[in-house]
Design an enzyme around this catalytic site. Structure first.
Site, mmCIF file in Angstrom:
data_model
loop_
_atom_site.group_PDB
_atom_site.id
_atom_site.type_symbol
_atom_site.label_atom_id
_atom_site.label_comp_id
_atom_site.label_asym_id
_atom_site.label_seq_id
_atom_site.Cartn_x
_atom_site.Cartn_y
_atom_site.Cartn_z
ATOM 1 N N HIS A 78 0.799 -1.225 0.000
ATOM 2 C CA HIS A 78 0.000 0.000 0.000
ATOM 3 C C HIS A 78 0.832 1.275 0.000
ATOM 4 O O HIS A 78 0.293 2.362 -0.053
ATOM 5 C CB HIS A 78 -0.957 0.020 1.200
ATOM 6 C CG HIS A 78 -0.253 0.276 2.502
ATOM 7 N ND1 HIS A 78 0.499 -0.682 3.133
ATOM 8 C CD2 HIS A 78 -0.159 1.389 3.269
ATOM 9 C CE1 HIS A 78 1.016 -0.174 4.241
ATOM 10 N NE2 HIS A 78 0.635 1.088 4.353
HETATM 11 C C1 UD1 Z 1 -2.145 5.407 6.067
HETATM 12 C C2 UD1 Z 1 -0.824 5.889 6.687
HETATM 13 C C3 UD1 Z 1 0.229 4.807 6.501
HETATM 14 C C4 UD1 Z 1 -0.252 3.474 7.027
HETATM 15 C C5 UD1 Z 1 -1.582 3.117 6.383
HETATM 16 C C6 UD1 Z 1 -2.115 1.816 6.901
HETATM 17 C C7 UD1 Z 1 -0.339 8.301 6.661
HETATM 18 C C8 UD1 Z 1 0.472 9.341 5.987
HETATM 19 N N1 UD1 Z 1 -0.336 7.099 6.041
HETATM 20 O O1 UD1 Z 1 -1.935 5.267 4.667
HETATM 21 O O2 UD1 Z 1 1.396 5.178 7.209
HETATM 22 O O3 UD1 Z 1 0.716 2.487 6.752
HETATM 23 O O4 UD1 Z 1 -2.515 4.181 6.657
HETATM 24 O O5 UD1 Z 1 -3.287 1.442 6.275
HETATM 25 O O6 UD1 Z 1 -0.919 8.549 7.690
HETATM 26 N N2 UD1 Z 1 -9.361 4.807 2.071
HETATM 27 C C9 UD1 Z 1 -10.537 4.120 2.079
HETATM 28 N N3 UD1 Z 1 -11.091 3.782 3.282
HETATM 29 C C10 UD1 Z 1 -10.537 4.133 4.456
HETATM 30 C C11 UD1 Z 1 -9.336 4.854 4.450
HETATM 31 C C12 UD1 Z 1 -8.757 5.191 3.249
HETATM 32 O O7 UD1 Z 1 -11.074 3.782 1.035
HETATM 33 O O8 UD1 Z 1 -11.101 3.779 5.523
HETATM 34 C C13 UD1 Z 1 -8.725 5.131 0.769
HETATM 35 C C14 UD1 Z 1 -9.030 6.550 0.308
HETATM 36 O O9 UD1 Z 1 -9.164 6.523 -1.071
HETATM 37 C C15 UD1 Z 1 -7.767 7.314 0.686
HETATM 38 C C16 UD1 Z 1 -6.694 6.258 0.527
HETATM 39 O O10 UD1 Z 1 -7.309 5.030 0.909
HETATM 40 O O11 UD1 Z 1 -7.569 8.425 -0.130
HETATM 41 C C17 UD1 Z 1 -5.484 6.525 1.389
HETATM 42 O O12 UD1 Z 1 -5.859 6.679 2.769
HETATM 43 P P1 UD1 Z 1 -4.894 7.500 3.787
HETATM 44 O O13 UD1 Z 1 -5.383 7.386 5.177
HETATM 45 O O14 UD1 Z 1 -4.663 8.867 3.244
HETATM 46 O O15 UD1 Z 1 -3.517 6.782 3.653
HETATM 47 P P2 UD1 Z 1 -3.152 5.232 3.652
HETATM 48 O O16 UD1 Z 1 -2.577 4.904 2.334
HETATM 49 O O17 UD1 Z 1 -4.268 4.412 4.191
#
Ligand code: UD1
Length: 352
Positions: free
Chosen positions: A203
């Protein structure tokens, strides 16, 4: 003593659970604030149920935004909560945006900050997590480290000795607490795969946001899938990228994100793991499962020097490496990876 825990993303929840339980046992008053950075049940709600801790007292519902907007929204929404509650300690976990945002607000309100998982460094500032680690450690008043090398790193950065406390690894507390129950789920067997399964998670933006790199990784996984069942629970961020770029994973079993117990059962029984996750590098070391980390660096070098982890910056090497992997009969865990880190954390908090 009044503790306020802030969590927001999937890897925070297994770190919170043992500390929360140890706090309960010590009779301290606790509030759990969820920022809402993760909100899908598979990444959030299911973890509280699986880990046997109550749902958060408060959810700030920040959702998915750019880094700046997400960090700012967490800061705006947590400030009134911290002003109202005035905890003796704010406890933050790991290296996500929720961690750094909450620490920044608490530091300006004069609220003491304890950072669980302090002192980890990848020395790679292209990772958003590295920025979060540096900011949080600079601001924290109590640096609770998972390994002795993390304590050493903080000393090198000039942190006062009185703030650094080596407590061990809370992720491994949760692993120890959950392993029997995870095995009883029979999840891996329910997939119809045996001990030759290879579990995959990816991821990190550096892997999944780069289509050319993702194609090379997919090619390697297709190759591995000729000899092993390859099980790949797909993070929503990765799923979105795969939909956009049409990379083929023929022969690889793509699944929705798994619950904590399902993932633990899968990994515990796996032949090998291919990942870019921080938590899995630690869990595979504790379980003695070979781990191939598709990154040029790691903030958890102890999983290499004392564990089963190997960095694979060039994913073309994955098929050969998996082919020559073997699970060792004995596992050696780093100091403090003994299931009792959270007790030591509560001891450190209550003695200050
Ligand atoms: C975040 C953390 C990362 C961690 C990861 C674990 C930061 C900078 N990054 O990354 O360190 O390893 O979580 O999972 O804090 N999304 C969903 N559902 C959700 C959450 C997110 O669909 O419940 C999708 C959205 O499209 C979002 C994307 O995932 O834009 C990224 O989510 P985000 O929380 O920004 O970062 P992660 O890649 O999950």
């Amino acid at each position: 003593m009044n503790l306020l825990h802030v969590v927001g993303t999937r890897p925070n929840f297994p770190k919170l659970a043992p500390v929360y339980r140890a706090g309960l046992a010590a009779g301290v008053s606790q509030i759990v604030v969820h920022t809402g950075q993760h909100y899908d049940d598979a990444l959030s709600g299911s973890f509280f149920a699986d880990l046997g801790i109550p749902q958060p007292d408060l959810n700030l519902d920040v959702g998915s935004l750019s880094h700046a907007a997400q960090t700012a929204r967490i800061m705006e929404r947590i400030e009134p909560v911290l002003l109202r509650e005035r905890p003796d300690w704010l406890i933050v976990y790991g290296d996500v945006n929720s961690t750094a945002a909450a620490a920044l607000v608490a530091s300006k309100l004069g609220i003491r900050i304890a950072h669980v998982e302090a002192g980890l460094r990848s020395f790679d500032r292209t990772m958003p997590e590295e920025i979060n680690r540096l900011v949080t450690d600079r601001l924290a008043d109590l640096l609770l480290t998972p390994s002795l090398d993390a304590s050493e790193q903080l000393r090198r950065e000039g942190e006062p000795e009185s703030e650094i406390v080596f407590v061990g690894n809370v992720m491994i507390d949760t692993l120890c607490y959950s392993l029997q129950a995870a095995r009883q789920t029979g999840f891996r067997k329910s997939l119809g795969v045996g001990a030759d399964a290879v579990a995959v998670t990816l991821h990190r933006p550096s892997n999944v946001d780069d289509t050319d790199r993702m194609r090379i990784i997919a090619q390697a996984l297709r190759e591995i899938a000729k000899d092993h069942p390859v099980i790949f629970p797909v993070h929503p961020r990765t799923a979105q990228r795969l939909r956009d770029n049409g990379v083929s994973f023929e022969g690889v079993r793509l699944l929705e994100p798994l619950r904590y117990m399902e993932m633990l059962d899968l990994v515990d029984g796996a032949f090998a793991v291919v990942t870019d996750s921080g938590g899995l590098q630690e869990e595979t070391t504790a379980l003695g499962v070979p781990c191939f980390t598709v990154r040029p660096n790691t903030e958890r070098p102890i999983t290499i020097t004392e564990g089963t982890n190997q960095l694979v910056p060039d994913p073309e090497r994955l098929p050969a490496l998996v082919r020559s992997a073997s699970r060792s009969a004995t596992t050696r865990r780093p100091d403090g990876w003994d299931g009792r880190a959270a007790e030591r954390i509560v001891e450190a908090l209550t003695s200050r």
